[in-house]
Motif scaffolding. Sequence first.
Motif, PDB file in Angstrom:
ATOM      1  N   THR A 104     -27.753  54.041   9.404  1.00  0.00           N
ATOM      2  CA  THR A 104     -27.510  52.818   9.634  1.00  0.00           C
ATOM      3  C   THR A 104     -27.075  52.557  11.255  1.00  0.00           C
ATOM      4  O   THR A 104     -26.593  53.319  11.885  1.00  0.00           O
ATOM      5  N   ARG A 105     -27.412  51.439  11.585  1.00  0.00           N
ATOM      6  CA  ARG A 105     -27.180  50.911  13.009  1.00  0.00           C
ATOM      7  C   ARG A 105     -25.788  51.140  13.411  1.00  0.00           C
ATOM      8  O   ARG A 105     -25.380  51.621  14.525  1.00  0.00           O
ATOM      9  N   LEU A 106     -24.667  50.920  12.468  1.00  0.00           N
ATOM     10  CA  LEU A 106     -23.571  50.862  12.740  1.00  0.00           C
ATOM     11  C   LEU A 106     -23.045  52.456  12.914  1.00  0.00           C
ATOM     12  O   LEU A 106     -22.136  52.936  13.664  1.00  0.00           O
ATOM     13  N   ASN A 107     -23.794  53.461  12.334  1.00  0.00           N
ATOM     14  CA  ASN A 107     -23.305  55.022  12.525  1.00  0.00           C
ATOM     15  C   ASN A 107     -23.536  55.268  14.046  1.00  0.00           C
ATOM     16  O   ASN A 107     -22.975  55.879  14.519  1.00  0.00           O
ATOM     17  N   LEU A 108     -24.515  54.620  14.711  1.00  0.00           N
ATOM     18  CA  LEU A 108     -24.936  55.023  16.061  1.00  0.00           C
ATOM     19  C   LEU A 108     -23.701  54.560  16.916  1.00  0.00           C
ATOM     20  O   LEU A 108     -23.637  54.947  18.028  1.00  0.00           O
ATOM     21  N   LEU A 109     -22.885  53.792  16.479  1.00  0.00           N
ATOM     22  CA  LEU A 109     -21.919  53.164  17.479  1.00  0.00           C
ATOM     23  C   LEU A 109     -21.244  54.006  18.558  1.00  0.00           C
ATOM     24  O   LEU A 109     -20.963  53.676  19.634  1.00  0.00           O
ATOM     25  N   GLN A 110     -20.523  54.901  17.746  1.00  0.00           N
ATOM     26  CA  GLN A 110     -19.670  55.845  18.792  1.00  0.00           C
ATOM     27  C   GLN A 110     -20.197  56.466  19.940  1.00  0.00           C
ATOM     28  O   GLN A 110     -19.744  56.465  21.007  1.00  0.00           O
ATOM     29  N   ARG A 111     -21.404  56.922  19.214  1.00  0.00           N
ATOM     30  CA  ARG A 111     -22.324  57.734  20.260  1.00  0.00           C
ATOM     31  C   ARG A 111     -22.701  56.736  21.761  1.00  0.00           C
ATOM     32  O   ARG A 111     -22.924  57.124  22.782  1.00  0.00           O
ATOM     33  N   ASN A 112     -23.122  55.538  21.290  1.00  0.00           N
ATOM     34  CA  ASN A 112     -23.460  54.434  22.252  1.00  0.00           C
ATOM     35  C   ASN A 112     -22.408  53.889  23.102  1.00  0.00           C
ATOM     36  O   ASN A 112     -22.446  53.694  24.277  1.00  0.00           O
ATOM     37  N   VAL A 113     -21.067  53.724  22.527  1.00  0.00           N
ATOM     38  CA  VAL A 113     -20.168  53.046  23.241  1.00  0.00           C
ATOM     39  C   VAL A 113     -19.808  54.145  24.328  1.00  0.00           C
ATOM     40  O   VAL A 113     -19.700  53.668  25.554  1.00  0.00           O
ATOM     41  N   ALA A 114     -19.812  55.483  24.130  1.00  0.00           N
ATOM     42  CA  ALA A 114     -19.489  56.369  25.236  1.00  0.00           C
ATOM     43  C   ALA A 114     -20.554  56.013  26.327  1.00  0.00           C
ATOM     44  O   ALA A 114     -20.198  56.524  27.569  1.00  0.00           O
ATOM     45  N   LEU A 115     -21.811  56.093  25.992  1.00  0.00           N
ATOM     46  CA  LEU A 115     -22.817  55.729  27.182  1.00  0.00           C
ATOM     47  C   LEU A 115     -22.714  54.671  27.940  1.00  0.00           C
ATOM     48  O   LEU A 115     -22.753  54.704  29.036  1.00  0.00           O
ATOM     49  N   PHE A 116     -22.163  53.399  27.106  1.00  0.00           N
ATOM     50  CA  PHE A 116     -22.091  52.328  27.847  1.00  0.00           C
ATOM     51  C   PHE A 116     -20.943  52.191  28.890  1.00  0.00           C
ATOM     52  O   PHE A 116     -21.036  51.472  29.858  1.00  0.00           O
ATOM     53  N   ARG A 117     -20.079  53.148  28.565  1.00  0.00           N
ATOM     54  CA  ARG A 117     -18.856  53.261  29.406  1.00  0.00           C
ATOM     55  C   ARG A 117     -19.632  54.035  30.907  1.00  0.00           C
ATOM     56  O   ARG A 117     -18.890  53.687  31.989  1.00  0.00           O
ATOM     57  N   LYS A 118     -20.643  54.752  30.838  1.00  0.00           N
ATOM     58  CA  LYS A 118     -21.241  55.091  32.030  1.00  0.00           C
ATOM     59  C   LYS A 118     -22.220  54.040  32.610  1.00  0.00           C
ATOM     60  O   LYS A 118     -22.333  54.307  33.720  1.00  0.00           O
ATOM     61  N   ILE A 119     -22.820  53.258  31.811  1.00  0.00           N
ATOM     62  CA  ILE A 119     -23.924  52.366  32.356  1.00  0.00           C
ATOM     63  C   ILE A 119     -23.304  51.218  32.936  1.00  0.00           C
ATOM     64  O   ILE A 119     -23.868  50.521  33.805  1.00  0.00           O
ATOM     65  N   VAL A 120     -22.455  50.294  31.976  1.00  0.00           N
ATOM     66  CA  VAL A 120     -22.231  48.887  32.274  1.00  0.00           C
ATOM     67  C   VAL A 120     -21.295  48.518  33.400  1.00  0.00           C
ATOM     68  O   VAL A 120     -21.663  47.809  34.220  1.00  0.00           O
ATOM     69  N   PRO A 121     -20.272  49.633  33.628  1.00  0.00           N
ATOM     70  CA  PRO A 121     -19.292  49.045  34.869  1.00  0.00           C
ATOM     71  C   PRO A 121     -20.270  49.154  36.236  1.00  0.00           C
ATOM     72  O   PRO A 121     -20.340  48.338  36.955  1.00  0.00           O
ATOM     73  N   PRO A 122     -21.053  50.506  36.587  1.00  0.00           N
ATOM     74  CA  PRO A 122     -21.971  50.232  37.749  1.00  0.00           C
ATOM     75  C   PRO A 122     -22.972  49.234  37.742  1.00  0.00           C
ATOM     76  O   PRO A 122     -23.020  48.807  38.990  1.00  0.00           O
ATOM     77  N   LEU A 123     -23.411  48.834  36.445  1.00  0.00           N
ATOM     78  CA  LEU A 123     -24.633  47.978  36.707  1.00  0.00           C
ATOM     79  C   LEU A 123     -23.939  46.505  36.966  1.00  0.00           C
ATOM     80  O   LEU A 123     -24.504  45.879  38.036  1.00  0.00           O
ATOM     81  N   ALA A 124     -22.631  46.059  36.492  1.00  0.00           N
ATOM     82  CA  ALA A 124     -21.823  44.879  36.810  1.00  0.00           C
ATOM     83  C   ALA A 124     -21.707  44.888  38.464  1.00  0.00           C
ATOM     84  O   ALA A 124     -21.753  43.993  39.037  1.00  0.00           O
ATOM     85  N   GLU A 125     -21.431  46.322  38.942  1.00  0.00           N
ATOM     86  CA  GLU A 125     -20.927  46.152  40.347  1.00  0.00           C
ATOM     87  C   GLU A 125     -22.133  46.156  41.238  1.00  0.00           C
ATOM     88  O   GLU A 125     -21.944  45.400  42.133  1.00  0.00           O
TER      89      GLU A 125
END
Length: 333
Positions: A104-125
């Motif tokens: 299910t899509r919700l099962n993917l959540l934890q894996r992808n949150v960790a990834l977003f921590r690496k991607i979103v802050p530099p992208l916004a900066e």
Amino acid sequence: FFRPVADVPGTPTSQRRRLTKVSVIGAGNVGMAIAQTILTRDMADEIALVDALPDKLRGEMLDLQHAAAFLPRVRLVSDTDMAVTRGSDLAIVTAGARQIPGETRLNLLQRNVALFRKIVPPLAEHSPEALLLIVSNPVDVLTYVAWKLSGFPASRVIGSGTNLDSSRFRFLLAEHLQVNAQDVQAYMVGEHGDSSVAIWSSMSVAGMPLLKSLRESHQSFDEEALEGIRRAVVGCAYEVISLKGYTSWAIGYSVASLAASLLRDQHRIQPVSILASGFHGIPDDHQVFLSLPARLGRAGVLGVAEMELTEEEVRRLRRSAKTLWENCQLLDL
Ligand code: 6V0
């Protein structure tokens, strides 16, 4: 190569058009389908691709560059470093662990949150004025995560949401009615995926209310038949994944159409994942992102269409919102 023409002045700085830059984070099946659709639709002057796998990334970039003779002139750049996205007008995030068949899509959540921590802050900066368009699943929760991690106003953080589900819905209805899907107006709202809500009350074809016409012509469109179509829409994604391993073309066109609405300030109304607190009885303190028909333009989400929903549709939408909010609260952001 060319001899300069002495007496022709260059374009005055004040008249130079600002170039449009789009970044795509994640050069997988979905990211590349989006990039190539944006490229062929001539929406951007520069496309930056980012992926964690340098060889695959360079291969994808070269493969697209080699089509230059057949395409609009677009500068294509790529790097594993997020700095390549600097100055983006629109940043599209597709990086993520892929949904495994049956997952299910919700099962993917934890894996992808960790990834977003690496991607979103530099992208916004690197692009503090950009619009963020999130595609990675589970898209509604990850749009909330991107909103929190970016510090951007909610109007500039959008999830691709049920824009794709609605296209699948319109395709199935159009096939049934033997008309063009573009003439079918029909929305799916709420969560992208399993608990998405089909808005039967507002479906129309060429401006004619569909449900009323079908009931009057005694076609078998009872509750069960309607729920069957909704389930078929949800099942579409799982079927494609089980057959070819992933989905790519439809999401590519769906996201490119959102990119056009945003970058070209088209004011189109499309169902996308937005901050939905306060709409349709969703509590103000539930900062949940889910899909509602939103008016999209260069500034991002310009407004939300206040659709008239039946009691049952509102009940389903709130249930979707509750599940999503419970998931958001599990995250430590
Ligand atoms: P894929 O082909 O595995 O591509 C993902 C890419 O992300 C890979 O190339 C990875 O190398 C890359 N990646 C991983 N970590 C990083 C990182 N830190 N920085 C940059 N890149 C990284 O998956 P696919 O393209 O098939 O799917 C991507 C995402 O889109 C998944 O989460 C899907 O579930 C989601 N989809 C969302 C849809 C929607 O309607 N919202 C529809 C289809 C797929």
